[in-house]
Scaffold this active site. Structure first.
Site, PDB file in Angstrom:
ATOM      1  N   ASP A 143     -14.128 -35.790 -24.930  1.00 54.89           N
ATOM      2  CA  ASP A 143     -15.261 -35.116 -25.560  1.00 54.89           C
ATOM      3  C   ASP A 143     -16.474 -36.042 -25.463  1.00 54.89           C
ATOM      4  O   ASP A 143     -16.322 -37.232 -25.174  1.00 54.89           O
ATOM      5  CB  ASP A 143     -14.899 -34.815 -27.021  1.00 54.89           C
ATOM      6  CG  ASP A 143     -16.031 -34.151 -27.776  1.00 54.89           C
ATOM      7  OD1 ASP A 143     -16.693 -33.281 -27.199  1.00 54.89           O
ATOM      8  OD2 ASP A 143     -16.260 -34.527 -28.942  1.00 54.89           O
ATOM      9  N   PHE A 182     -23.874 -21.273 -39.483  1.00 52.34           N
ATOM     10  CA  PHE A 182     -23.707 -21.648 -38.079  1.00 52.34           C
ATOM     11  C   PHE A 182     -22.282 -21.355 -37.618  1.00 52.34           C
ATOM     12  O   PHE A 182     -21.328 -21.521 -38.371  1.00 52.34           O
ATOM     13  CB  PHE A 182     -23.999 -23.150 -37.915  1.00 52.34           C
ATOM     14  CG  PHE A 182     -23.733 -23.654 -36.520  1.00 52.34           C
ATOM     15  CD1 PHE A 182     -24.716 -23.587 -35.544  1.00 52.34           C
ATOM     16  CD2 PHE A 182     -22.500 -24.200 -36.178  1.00 52.34           C
ATOM     17  CE1 PHE A 182     -24.477 -24.045 -34.261  1.00 52.34           C
ATOM     18  CE2 PHE A 182     -22.248 -24.663 -34.898  1.00 52.34           C
ATOM     19  CZ  PHE A 182     -23.243 -24.585 -33.933  1.00 52.34           C
ATOM     20  N   LYS A 203     -32.629 -21.899 -36.619  1.00 52.69           N
ATOM     21  CA  LYS A 203     -32.610 -23.038 -35.694  1.00 52.69           C
ATOM     22  C   LYS A 203     -31.290 -23.001 -34.927  1.00 52.69           C
ATOM     23  O   LYS A 203     -30.258 -22.564 -35.445  1.00 52.69           O
ATOM     24  CB  LYS A 203     -32.769 -24.370 -36.435  1.00 52.69           C
ATOM     25  CG  LYS A 203     -31.574 -24.856 -37.233  1.00 52.69           C
ATOM     26  CD  LYS A 203     -31.791 -26.307 -37.659  1.00 52.69           C
ATOM     27  CE  LYS A 203     -30.540 -26.907 -38.285  1.00 52.69           C
ATOM     28  NZ  LYS A 203     -30.338 -26.556 -39.674  1.00 52.69           N
ATOM     29  N   ASN A 239     -12.866 -28.972 -32.635  1.00 54.47           N
ATOM     30  CA  ASN A 239     -12.966 -28.234 -31.374  1.00 54.47           C
ATOM     31  C   ASN A 239     -12.216 -28.926 -30.229  1.00 54.47           C
ATOM     32  O   ASN A 239     -12.103 -28.383 -29.140  1.00 54.47           O
ATOM     33  CB  ASN A 239     -14.436 -28.041 -30.988  1.00 54.47           C
ATOM     34  CG  ASN A 239     -15.159 -29.363 -30.818  1.00 54.47           C
ATOM     35  OD1 ASN A 239     -14.799 -30.365 -31.431  1.00 54.47           O
ATOM     36  ND2 ASN A 239     -16.174 -29.381 -29.994  1.00 54.47           N
TER      37      ASN A 239
END
Length: 1096
Positions: free
Chosen positions: A404, A541, A564, A814
């Site tokens: 990552d 989000f 945003k 993730n």
């Protein structure tokens, strides 16, 4: 309608708060049975331990094989005692059972301490103390500050006036930041136990599922003669078991929704799929070969026995008449019985103790990682962790590293750099890392550029569009933070480092976010005036939308939607604003390696706001497909934006990240970066970390390019490029110098490549072309990747024709999917939580520690266990092949060559400890050499020490040594007056002589292979030989009353009293070891490996 209700019943549960039935006229009261709050992590109980453990152990082929051999020895007349097979098997089973039993006993202790923890429950308006395991679904629980939630709870009310509470979920996902949870609006005003107990309500929610961040439900509150009030419940209302209440004095009412093994914490602790190392697969393959050799030996001896006995005088000699029963037995049955007897006689070629030795080596060896002080991080106060010891040696076989970017290669410590509003750039003069300066407002940080209204609106947007919490206390969890000049100041806390950096950046630019109080957000503007905005809705989000929004109402009554997010999710929804200027600045910042976010807004009319409220409320109240409905509502609301500007935040590269990647390249590993960031930002990080060099030719396989050309044409063009310009030999593919291509691919293109072939009939196999391109690239960058795509990439490489060993490393939730998919998964103990570390095989504090983990620990582990496996097979060939040869000289009568005690103790006592110690402490080259020269890792690549040629060499060496032992002793025995007094040696003396040479040879062979000598090596190696001598003297020097035979009495002493015996022992040991010594000298002189050159 009836069908829908039935679906709801099956897909949801109804919880009756306080176990109160709903009022008459409401839905039917259907009492449901749920598990109690008992947590069970143990595997066994007192009653099932023995049968269950035995069943699991005998599922292993080697154990089951030895059990069959043992039973055969009990049933039929075999040449060796059942003790010879039974005792080693009993030893292995017992040691493993004790280890597993002890581990399970520790789990039982931990379970008891949790289940008996005291908990406060509201019953009939009073607080009653009970034990955790007695909690039931529907109980109203009281939790105090710093206490851990005993089960999954719905928050009803809090001691805080705004109905919120702060929680840390470090034990669940590792995030130490304070998260805000919200009480149900209709019950948040409850302040006493009596008020909470008077509540009449039910909760409808989904069945238990393991996602920590998802919960769908609703609460129905019944009031006198009124329709029930329905309120939506989401993850923000649920307090999970294992989380801790912080900075909140007390929560007065919480309802148990999921208990015991149905809590999200328990569902997340299910065991992961078992990973098997390449060494274990090699062991099993070698075992099958030796099993075939064993069967062949038994068949050959059985056939030769009946050929030998074809003559009547040999079939039944005068000294060994058969019984009548034996004469009448059918020849096939006799042959089968003899076959089984030979199987028993030669069964020691299969090393049963090898498995327990390997298990002990892995378990004990894993402590060297946890004890490594160089892998300890002072900042975190933690070192490396080993979650599974089964893959230690796999660390020395890695060919592909998938990493990552954010938090793994970079620090995930965000620093606000600049913002761009309508093309004007604002850079704060003061930089502060996490600390808000109290005097910051006195610094002139805003220029006098035009566009003041839009600029101020941009700053307000960033002060309002976030989920940051403000801490004004002097101490946070006992740690003094936010102190400036002796007085407490504000301190920002958020689960996202980006948000903290942006809010702090706004503070340094003159706009300070003060607090959220009574649903009003307060801002201190550049004129030192406090502005108040009512927070109406937060559109959270998510990784799919890649943006978040808030709907606020200003003091003038104006409705504003601020948003945003990533440029790719904002620009398509913008209808006005200086898009080109902002886009140019975003691209420039991305090239410099900065993380960018775009900010936009939209004014809402009263009717538009009411429509948005309707969409959101309808979606939040849905029990079915709530996430999809919310996504649809967000999509409708978040449109027609006016672009305000963009921000740039720097996420610095981790210390020594570039050096680590360079070392991995030199070691022959290919490094791929898999990230969700945009291409330009990720590419800049790859250059900074030396994944890409300035001379690297970048190949792009992105959506932008495939829009200009077809995917088919782009793939074939890239393939031709790498094959045409890649003029060096393919076998040198792993070299860094010979590969100067770097590939960049995005998620959209990857999805197109991975589509099933039938969707693009006639266009060829894109996967194979893609893999061919990747094989010729030194590094690959995959950007805009979804978590599932990361796992797909790893799976694609694993399944390629070379079947390389893969390693995945990441720090966030993730990354879990790719960590679980790879052969070896490593989690970084980062700022994005500990989910990656919890789900990994190994966890390290920083990316730089990967270098030592692979190049030193992985190298050592592989060398040690490879020698252990080959040595075990070698010493068992040396042990049993003389027994095979002996049958040719005893008429295939199944006469054992060795005494029962020697057969039993050879693998358990005489030769086990030296190889176990070798496999724990051997260092064929020093640690400094391995770190200084990463290319040494290539010498052990592709399972080189356990390939078939090496295995064949060890087996042939074992056969050669066995021939020397047997025939050397045989020819020396030709002199029948072998002793000084003319006494002849018998067959037991012959067997003891062979066994003595065997034990000394195999032990000294290991001594010759040892490069790193310590006092404990000397003690174990020479101690094992001394133990054998002392045991033999005692075994043959005493008449043991419990034995029904005394065939070994005085045999060992008689052998040692003979000078020729001493001479033969020394001579045979020397001759046996000589070929291996000569081979090593010649190899080192004529074609030394890099490792052998480093040893000089």
């Amino acid at each position: 309608m009836l069908l829908i209700n039935r679906n709801l019943i099956t897909l949801s549960r109804t919880v009756y708060i306080g176990h109160k039935e709903p009022p008459p006229g409401a839905e039917a009261y259907i009492p449901q049975r749920y598990p109690d709050n008992r947590i069970v992590s143990s595997k066994y109980t007192f009653w099932n331990f023995i049968p269950k453990n035995l069943f699991e152990q005998f599922r292993r082929i080697a154990n089951f094989y030895f059990l069959v051999i043992f039973l055969v020895q009990l049933i039929i007349d075999t040449p060796t005692s059942p003790v010879t097979s039974g005792l080693p098997l009993f030893f292995v089973i017992t040691v493993t059972a004790i280890k597993q039993g002890y581990e399970d006993w520790l789990r039982h202790k931990a379970d008891c301490s949790i289940n008996e923890c005291p908990v406060d429950v509201v019953q009939q308006g009073k607080v009653v103390r009970t034990q955790s395991h007695k909690l039931r679904v529907g109980d109203i629980v009281v939790v105090r500050e710093d206490e851990t939630f005993p089960c999954d709870l719905i928050l009803l009310s809090s001691s805080r006036h705004d109905g919120t509470c702060y929680v840390t979920t470090a034990s669940l996902d590792g995030e130490s930041s304070h998260k805000t949870y919200y009480a149900v609006p209709d019950t948040m005003a409850f302040r006493t136990e009596q008020e909470v107990d008077s509540l009449h309500a039910t909760i409808e929610c989904e069945q238990p599922q393991p996602d920590l961040y998802k919960f769908v439900g609703r609460i129905n509150i019944y009031k006198d003669k009124e329709e029930p009030v329905a309120r939506p419940l989401g993850a923000e209302n649920m307090l999970l078991r294992g989380a801790t209440l912080k900075n909140t004095q007390r929560i007065y009412g919480t309802v148990a929704v999921y208990t015991g093994m149905e809590t999200k914490m328990a569902l997340n602790y299910q065991s992961k799929s078992q990973k098997r190392s390449a060494v274990e697969k090699s062991m099993n393959a070698f075992l099958i070969v030796y099993l075939c050799i064993l069967i062949s030996k038994a068949v050959i001896n059985t056939v030769l026995k009946y050929a030998w006995q074809w003559s009547p005088d040999r079939d039944e000699p005068w000294y060994n008449h058969r019984t009548e029963n034996e004469r009448q037995r059918h020849v096939v049955i006799r042959a089968f019985t003899d076959f089984l007897a030979f199987m028993v006689l030669f069964n020691y070629i299969i090393p049963v103790s090898m498995y327990v030795t390997v298990e002990m080596q892995k378990f004990l060896g894993s402590y060297f990682i946890t004890w490594d002080e160089e892998m300890f991080d002072e900042e975190l106060g933690e070192g490396a962790q080993v979650n599974t010891s089964d893959l230690n040696e796999e660390l020395g076989q890695v060919e592909y590293v998938f990493t990552d970017k954010t938090g793994t290669l970079t620090e995930n410590n965000m620093e606000f750099i600049e913002c761009c509003v309508d093309g004007n750039v604002y850079i704060p003069h003061a930089i502060c890392n996490g600390q808000i300066l109290s005097a910051a407002s006195s610094i002139d940080m805003i220029d006098s550029s035009p566009g003041g209204y839009r600029r101020d609106l941009f700053f307000r947007a960033l002060c309002l569009c976030h989920t940051v919490q403000v801490k004004e206390e002097e101490t946070v969890d006992g740690i003094k933070r936010g102190i400036h000049q002796g007085r407490p100041t504000s301190f920002y806390i958020s689960s996202s480092p980006d948000e903290v950096a942006l809010v702090e950046g706004m503070k340094r630019l003159g706009y300070t976010y003060l607090r959220l109080k009574d649903n009003y957000m307060e801002i201190l503007n550049k004129d030192d005036e406090i502005e108040r905005f009512e927070l109406l809705h937060v559109l959270n989000f998510d990784s799919v939308r890649r943006r978040m929004s808030v709907i606020v109402r200003s003091s003038s009554g104006e409705y504003l939607l601020f948003c945003k997010g990533a440029d790719s999710s904002i620009f398509p929804r913008v209808v006005s604003g200086k898009v080109e200027q902002v886009k140019a600045r975003v691209e420039q910042n991305a090239v410099e390696g900065l993380r960018t976010l775009c900010v936009a807004y939209r004014r809402l009319t009263q009717s538009e706001y009411e429509e948005a409220c309707h969409h959101l409320t309808e979606a939040k109240l849905a029990l079915q497909d709530r996430e999809q409905r919310l996504a649809q509502a967000y999509d409708i609301i978040e449109r027609d934006f006016v672009l305000l500007g963009a921000t740039a935040v720097e996420d610095r590269l981790q210390e020594k990240a570039a050096d680590t990647i360079e070392s991995l390249h030199k070691a022959g590993m290919k490094v791929w970066v898999l990230t969700g960031d945009k291409m330009e930002t990720a590419a800049a990080t790859c250059y900074a970390s030396k994944l890409f060099r300035r001379s690297t030719q970048i190949l792009e396989l992105t959506k932008k390019r495939t829009e200009e050309q077809s995917l088919h044409d782009v793939l074939f063009e890239l393939n031709r490029t790498v094959l045409r310009q890649h003029c060096r030999p393919i076998y040198n593919r792993l070299s860094v110098d010979c590969l100067d291509f770097g590939l960049i691919i995005d998620g959209a293109t990857l999805s197109a490549i991975l589509k099933p072939n039938q969707e693009r009939a006639g266009t060829g196999n894109y996967r194979e072309i893609f893999l061919e391109i990747c094989r010729n690239c030194s590094a690959v960058l995959c950007c805009r990747m979804a978590p599932l795509q990361k796992a797909q990439i790893v799976k694609l490489i694993k399944a390629s024709k070379e079947h390389p060993i893969t390693l995945a490393i990441g720090d966030g939730a993730n990354d879990v999917s790719m960590i679980l998919e790879a052969h070896v998964g490593i989690g970084i103990m980062g700022k994005e939580g500990r989910q990656a570390a919890r789900n990994s095989d190994y966890a390290i504090p920083k990316f730089k520690h990967l270098k030592k983990m692979l190049l030193v620990h992985g190298h050592y582990y592989y060398i040690r266990i490879a020698e252990l496996v080959q040595y075990f097979f070698y010493k068992n060939v040396c042990f049993i092949f003389p027994q095979f040869l002996y049958q040719f000289f005893c008429g295939f009568s199944q006469q054992p060559l060795y005494d029962t005690a020697y057969l039993t103790l050879y693998n358990i006592s005489f030769t086990s400890l030296p190889i176990l110690l070798y496999s724990l402490v051997e260092q064929h080259v020093t640690m400094e050499t391995l770190k200084r020269d990463p290319s040494l890792y290539r010498d052990i690549a592709k399972n080189s020490l356990l390939r078939w040629p090496v295995f064949l060499y060890w087996t042939c060496l074992g056969v050669f040594d066995a021939v020397i032992f047997f025939f050397g002793a045989y020819f020396l025995f030709d002199n029948t007056t072998f002793t000084s007094n003319g006494q002849m040696f018998g067959n037991w003396t012959f067997g003891t002589l062979v066994f003595t040479v065997l034990v000394f040879t195999v032990t000294l062979k290991l001594a010759l292979d040892t490069h790193h000598w310590t006092w404990i090596n000397h003690f174990v190696i020479w101690g094992s030989l001394l133990f054998y001598v002392i045991f033999s003297l005692l075994w043959g020097g005493i008449i043991w009353p419990f034995l029904n035979y005394q065939r070994m009495y005085y045999v060992f002493m008689q052998m040692l009293s003979s000078g020729p015996a001493w001479l033969s022992i020394i001579l045979l040991i020397t001759v046996s070891l000589l070929p291996d010594v000569i081979k090593k000298v010649l190899c080192r002189t004529m074609c030394p490996t890099a490792t052998e050159r480093a040893q000089v």
